[in-house]
Design a protein around this motif. Structure first.
Motif: not given
Length: 560
Positions: A132-140
């Motif tokens: 879910i965007p906003g909860i999961g992060t780290g791609r950048e």
């Protein structure tokens, strides 16, 4: 002239080919035999697996803190901190991991098994939440959306899922009956659940972690007894997926290109795609046999990216040399040996499956990391367990090692030894309870009908009823158990219930007439005027019945 040997008895001649040995000495044993005997003596001790697993984990974690400090000091200064900022954080994570290890050691195996379904549901929900965007992060940051950040808490659900699938898989597959259907059976259902979780991890963009997770699922199926043909089929599917990634373009395709270039010693772009692998090889080459010295690495001065994480083994090889790298490999090999030995010696299928799979998953991750650092495998981004800098990964890995040590504490020999001689010093320091001898069951909702007052020591010593019999069958007899509690032994002479040396008695002393287990009274003998004393058969120790003996008079006694 008298000989100096006169009057002394002559020593008997030794047989041809015999070796002279004095009593209690080992002068006839060579170095190899002495080492072998000492090693066998260590392995024969009941708590060897438990102590060696803890000792190896402590050594790996301590070495990790030292190497993280050595490899991160320059990057810590560049990021505006102090030279020990990253090492201090790693030390805090390791300390939290040892707290998690201690808490897991206090859990009973049945409690861990009862929590398996809930842990599976939570892990799947976390793998869904990270999408879910906003909860999961780290791609950048690292090329994958595999992190969840909740305030100061930052963790990877995939790390939790790797341990969860081991616990739930051992719970689900332990003690299962043979397969009745080729396709619809417990193996395929477990593989389906593992495949769904691996697909969710792959959707995060973390292909390396997805492959590592799939490898854990395959290890669980292998130890659970699935046919090797299914594992070969799964390996073929994984190989096809790897070929697809190699031909699909992007940074993953570049990793495969760098791998094949390094394999044949022909780097094409040492300043671009092959920069990290090339710098890792230079670090290993600089280390030679003994290394340049702890803290003296040149690659960590902004030459080698991810020196504290993925490529920390290159810093180990540079500073500690071939000997340091061999030490790390030897420690993981030691963990593999004693972990699999724990699984083999366990009599509980749940603990056996969990110990084997946890060991294989952690050691395989370590060898994958070492393999791509030295050029035997493509770069996957998987960290070196307990050594690379990490947050929640270090805590979860040490918690998994706590599960493995818990399995070693519940080996039959370890339980019997603690029941006989008490807990070892490390358990008393950690305030760990004495391990239970009960085998775990899948039916966690069913509770025993009555609580037994017997504690773990009484259960290991025999207990009461069926539980005591099962315990004796599994663990043997503790040397401190009372004789009356041992299977197949008679109570001591004179004790209550002893009838082996009492003549003419049909019941134990103090047993009232008519009570259960008491022998019924015999009818009175009209010829004697007393109860038929001594009228039992020869087998009962009384005199045989018959006519009165005229030679002895009318005394009421009968001829023997």
């Amino acid at each position: 002239m008298t000989s100096s040997t006169a009057g002394k008895p002559r020593a008997p001649k030794r047989a041809a080919g015999s070796t002279q040995r004095t009593s209690g000495s080992r002068t006839g044993l060579g170095f190899r035999e002495r080492v072998s005997n000492a090693w066998n003596d260590i392995l024969s001790r009941p708590l060897t697996d438990y102590i060696m697993i803890l000792f190896t984990v402590i050594l790996l974690s301590s070495l990790g803190v030292v190497m993280v400090y050595s490899s991160s000091m320059t990057w810590s200064l560049a990021e505006g901190g102090r030279v020990w900022s990253t090492a201090l954080r790693q030390g805090m994570m390791i300390f939290a991991g040892f707290v998690a290890l201690w808490l897991v050691l206090k859990f009973k195996p049945q409690t861990i098994r009862n929590l398996a379904p809930a842990l599976l549901i939570i892990s799947i929900l976390l793998l869904l939440a990270v999408q879910i965007p906003g909860i999961g992060t780290g791609r950048e940051e690292v090329g994958s959306q595999s992190w969840i950040v909740l305030g100061p808490l930052r963790f990877q659900p995939s790390e939790i899922a790797k341990v969860t699938i081991v616990i739930w898989g051992a719970h689900y597959l332990a003690g299962r009956k043979p397969v009745q259907h080729v396709f619809f059976n417990h193996y395929t259902r477990f593989a389906a659940v593992g495949g769904v979780m691996a697909a969710l991890i792959f959707l995060e963009g973390d292909a390396g972690m997805a492959m590592s997770f799939a490898l854990v699922v395959m290890f669980m199926l292998l130890f659970a007894g699935v046919a090797l043909g299914w594992l070969v089929l799964a390996a073929v599917v994984v190989l096809v997926a790897l070929v697809g990634m190699a031909l699909g373009g992007g940074f993953r395709s570049n990793r495969f290109s760098v791998y094949f270039d390094a394999l044949f010693g022909n780097f094409q772009d040492t300043r671009g795609t092959a920069f990290q692998s090339y710098q890792g090889f230079l670090s290993l080459a600089d280390g030679s046999a003994t290394g340049v010295g702890l803290g003296q690495s040149r690659a960590k001065w902004f030459y080698l990216p991810e020196a504290k994480n993925d490529f920390i083994f290159a810093i180990i090889g540079e500073e500690l040399g071939l000997l340091g790298g061999a030490l790390v490999i030897g420690l993981f090999a030691t963990l593999l040996y004693f972990g699999l030995r724990t699984a083999k010696r366990s009599r509980d299928p749940f603990l056996s499956l969990m110990a084997a799979t946890l060991t294989a998953s952690v050691v395989s991750q370590a060898f994958i990391n070492i393999g791509y650092v030295i050029g035997l495998l493509p770069v996957t981004g998987i960290q070196l367990p307990m050594i690379s800098a990490g947050g929640t990964s270090a805590i979860i890995t040490l918690a998994a090692m706590g599960l493995l040590a818990n399995c070693a504490r519940h080996e039959p020999e370890a339980v019997s030894a603690m029941a006989s001689y008490g807990r070892p010093v490390v358990d008393r320091i950690l305030m760990l309870p004495e391990p239970s001898s009960r085998i775990t069951t899948r039916n966690s909702s069913r509770k025993p009908s009555g609580k037994s007052a017997d504690g773990p020591r009484e259960q290991a010593a025999g207990g009461a009823g069926r539980r005591g019999s099962d315990t004796r069958e599994r663990f043997g007899e503790p040397v401190t158990a009372r004789r009356s509690a041992r299977a197949g032994s008679n109570p001591p002479s004179g004790a209550a219930g002893s009838v082996s040396k009492r003549k003419g008695s049909g019941r134990a002393p103090g047993t009232p007439a008519g009570a259960p287990g008491a022998e019924p009274r015999r009818a009175a003998d009209p010829r004697r005027g007393t109860s038929g004393r001594g009228s039992g058969g020869p087998a009962s120790g009384g005199r045989a019945s018959g006519t009165r003996d005229p030679r002895r008079g009318d005394t009421g006694r009968y001829r023997g």
